[in-house]
Motif scaffolding. Structure first.
Motif, mmCIF file in Angstrom:
data_model
loop_
_atom_site.group_PDB
_atom_site.id
_atom_site.type_symbol
_atom_site.label_atom_id
_atom_site.label_comp_id
_atom_site.label_asym_id
_atom_site.label_seq_id
_atom_site.Cartn_x
_atom_site.Cartn_y
_atom_site.Cartn_z
ATOM 1 N N MET A 1 0.858 -1.177 0.000
ATOM 2 C CA MET A 1 0.000 0.000 0.000
ATOM 3 C C MET A 1 0.905 1.240 0.000
ATOM 4 O O MET A 1 1.508 1.584 1.010
ATOM 5 C CB MET A 1 -0.887 -0.039 1.235
ATOM 6 N N LEU A 2 1.023 1.892 -1.156
ATOM 7 C CA LEU A 2 1.931 3.021 -1.295
ATOM 8 C C LEU A 2 1.284 4.362 -1.007
ATOM 9 O O LEU A 2 1.958 5.381 -1.015
ATOM 10 C CB LEU A 2 2.537 3.030 -2.695
ATOM 11 N N ALA A 3 -0.042 4.378 -0.759
ATOM 12 C CA ALA A 3 -0.719 5.625 -0.442
ATOM 13 C C ALA A 3 -1.773 5.369 0.646
ATOM 14 O O ALA A 3 -2.970 5.399 0.386
ATOM 15 C CB ALA A 3 -1.355 6.234 -1.672
ATOM 16 N N PRO A 4 -1.327 5.146 1.894
ATOM 17 C CA PRO A 4 -2.307 4.939 2.961
ATOM 18 C C PRO A 4 -3.076 6.235 3.227
ATOM 19 O O PRO A 4 -2.623 7.327 2.907
ATOM 20 C CB PRO A 4 -1.449 4.538 4.165
ATOM 21 N N ARG A 5 -4.230 6.098 3.831
ATOM 22 C CA ARG A 5 -5.057 7.263 4.132
ATOM 23 C C ARG A 5 -4.726 7.785 5.523
ATOM 24 O O ARG A 5 -4.580 7.030 6.465
ATOM 25 C CB ARG A 5 -6.533 6.914 4.045
ATOM 26 N N GLY A 8 -8.526 10.547 6.223
ATOM 27 C CA GLY A 8 -9.384 10.552 5.053
ATOM 28 C C GLY A 8 -8.712 10.911 3.740
ATOM 29 O O GLY A 8 -9.324 10.814 2.691
ATOM 30 N N ARG A 9 -7.469 11.356 3.759
ATOM 31 C CA ARG A 9 -6.763 11.731 2.531
ATOM 32 C C ARG A 9 -5.624 10.755 2.268
ATOM 33 O O ARG A 9 -4.896 10.395 3.193
ATOM 34 C CB ARG A 9 -6.167 13.120 2.651
ATOM 35 N N PRO A 10 -5.422 10.372 1.012
ATOM 36 C CA PRO A 10 -4.285 9.499 0.714
ATOM 37 C C PRO A 10 -2.971 10.275 0.803
ATOM 38 O O PRO A 10 -2.886 11.435 0.417
ATOM 39 C CB PRO A 10 -4.549 9.032 -0.718
ATOM 40 N N LEU A 13 3.427 7.542 -0.120
ATOM 41 C CA LEU A 13 4.678 7.326 0.613
ATOM 42 C C LEU A 13 5.936 7.551 -0.234
ATOM 43 O O LEU A 13 6.913 8.097 0.286
ATOM 44 C CB LEU A 13 4.679 5.927 1.228
ATOM 45 N N PRO A 14 5.964 7.175 -1.521
ATOM 46 C CA PRO A 14 7.165 7.483 -2.308
ATOM 47 C C PRO A 14 7.436 8.993 -2.394
ATOM 48 O O PRO A 14 8.587 9.424 -2.334
ATOM 49 C CB PRO A 14 6.862 6.899 -3.691
ATOM 50 N N LEU A 15 6.382 9.787 -2.512
ATOM 51 C CA LEU A 15 6.555 11.238 -2.559
ATOM 52 C C LEU A 15 7.033 11.768 -1.210
ATOM 53 O O LEU A 15 7.891 12.658 -1.145
ATOM 54 C CB LEU A 15 5.249 11.923 -2.974
ATOM 55 N N VAL A 16 6.514 11.221 -0.110
ATOM 56 C CA VAL A 16 6.968 11.617 1.227
ATOM 57 C C VAL A 16 8.451 11.295 1.388
ATOM 58 O O VAL A 16 9.229 12.112 1.898
ATOM 59 C CB VAL A 16 6.130 10.919 2.327
ATOM 60 N N ALA A 17 8.856 10.112 0.928
ATOM 61 C CA ALA A 17 10.277 9.730 1.020
ATOM 62 C C ALA A 17 11.141 10.669 0.182
ATOM 63 O O ALA A 17 12.228 11.081 0.615
ATOM 64 C CB ALA A 17 10.459 8.280 0.575
ATOM 65 N N TRP A 18 10.684 11.011 -1.022
ATOM 66 C CA TRP A 18 11.432 11.929 -1.883
ATOM 67 C C TRP A 18 11.565 13.302 -1.215
ATOM 68 O O TRP A 18 12.636 13.899 -1.210
ATOM 69 C CB TRP A 18 10.755 12.044 -3.241
ATOM 70 N N VAL A 45 3.049 18.260 3.972
ATOM 71 C CA VAL A 45 2.916 18.867 2.637
ATOM 72 C C VAL A 45 2.018 18.022 1.743
ATOM 73 O O VAL A 45 1.127 18.548 1.059
ATOM 74 C CB VAL A 45 4.306 19.082 1.998
ATOM 75 N N THR A 46 2.231 16.708 1.710
ATOM 76 C CA THR A 46 1.418 15.870 0.834
ATOM 77 C C THR A 46 -0.017 15.757 1.327
ATOM 78 O O THR A 46 -0.927 15.552 0.527
ATOM 79 C CB THR A 46 2.023 14.454 0.692
ATOM 80 N N TRP A 47 -0.247 15.905 2.628
ATOM 81 C CA TRP A 47 -1.604 15.842 3.145
ATOM 82 C C TRP A 47 -2.345 17.158 2.889
ATOM 83 O O TRP A 47 -3.499 17.158 2.476
ATOM 84 C CB TRP A 47 -1.607 15.523 4.640
ATOM 85 N N LEU A 48 -1.658 18.291 3.096
ATOM 86 C CA LEU A 48 -2.295 19.591 2.900
ATOM 87 C C LEU A 48 -2.443 19.958 1.423
ATOM 88 O O LEU A 48 -3.386 20.652 1.048
ATOM 89 C CB LEU A 48 -1.496 20.693 3.601
ATOM 90 N N LEU A 49 -1.499 19.541 0.606
ATOM 91 C CA LEU A 49 -1.488 19.911 -0.813
ATOM 92 C C LEU A 49 -1.478 18.659 -1.683
ATOM 93 O O LEU A 49 -0.486 18.340 -2.335
ATOM 94 C CB LEU A 49 -0.249 20.761 -1.123
ATOM 95 N N PRO A 50 -2.589 17.929 -1.740
ATOM 96 C CA PRO A 50 -2.592 16.686 -2.533
ATOM 97 C C PRO A 50 -2.487 16.988 -4.028
ATOM 98 O O PRO A 50 -3.039 17.962 -4.531
ATOM 99 C CB PRO A 50 -3.945 16.054 -2.202
ATOM 100 N N LEU A 51 -1.729 16.143 -4.718
ATOM 101 C CA LEU A 51 -1.582 16.276 -6.162
ATOM 102 C C LEU A 51 -2.744 15.569 -6.859
ATOM 103 O O LEU A 51 -3.209 14.526 -6.404
ATOM 104 C CB LEU A 51 -0.264 15.644 -6.617
#
Length: 173
Positions: A1-5, A8-10, A13-18, A45-51
């Motif tokens: 699972m590379l994008a756990p919630r 409520g938001r995915p 994880l690869p982006l978080v690691a980067w 950042v990834t939670w507040l600003l989802p791509l």
């Protein structure tokens, strides 16, 4: 699972690691605190600003890719020999502008066709119009319009077969 919630938001994880790697690199110090700070920053950042989810419209079909690469390699050899001949030959090499229609409507496929044509010695995409390209062709004498159109149609078929989506592939006759 590379994008756990998370709440409520995915969270990819690869982006978080980067982002954590960039954080540590910017600080210039590999420490536990910097790694944890980078991970926390990446999560926030990834939670507040989802791509948005993007589909580039490109698929890879291995057998067709091998065929495309072999034909592309052969075309590169032939076009290089032709240009080298005209460089060593005295006088002006023949050059023409040829309008070439495209059968695909996919932007991704059109860009790949344009890049491939511009990579080959002796050809250059001068302009793109809706549904067609304007090519500068160097080193072929006589009226080469039909031969150029046939070559580009074959290249277009190979690129769409190697990288196109099902819709792209159905679009070509």
């Amino acid at each position: 699972m590379l994008a756990p919630r998370l709440l409520g938001r995915p969270v990819p994880l690869p982006l978080v690691a980067w982002l954590a790697l960039v954080w540590v690199t910017l600080w210039g110090d590999l420490s536990v605190g910097n790694v944890l700070g980078g991970l926390a920053t990446g999560l926030v950042v990834t939670w507040l600003l989802p791509l948005p989810a993007l589909d580039p419209g490109v698929r890879v079909h291995p057998a067709a890719l091998v065929r495309f690469l072999l034909c592309f390699g052969w075309d590169m050899v032939i076009s290089t020999v032709r240009v080298v001949f005209w460089v060593a030959h005295p006088g002006q090499p023949p050059a023409q502008l040829v309008r070439v229609p495209l059968r695909t409507s996919s932007e991704a496929m059109t860009v790949m066709i344009m890049i491939t044509l511009s990579t080959m010695p002796g050809s250059l995409v001068v302009e793109r119009y809706p549904g067609e390209l304007l090519l500068h062709v160097l080193g072929l004498s006589g009226d080469v319009s039909e031969a150029t159109r046939a070559d580009v149609a074959g290249l277009e078929s190979r690129i769409v077969a190697a990288f196109g989506t099902r819709r792209d592939r159905e679009e070509l006759p």
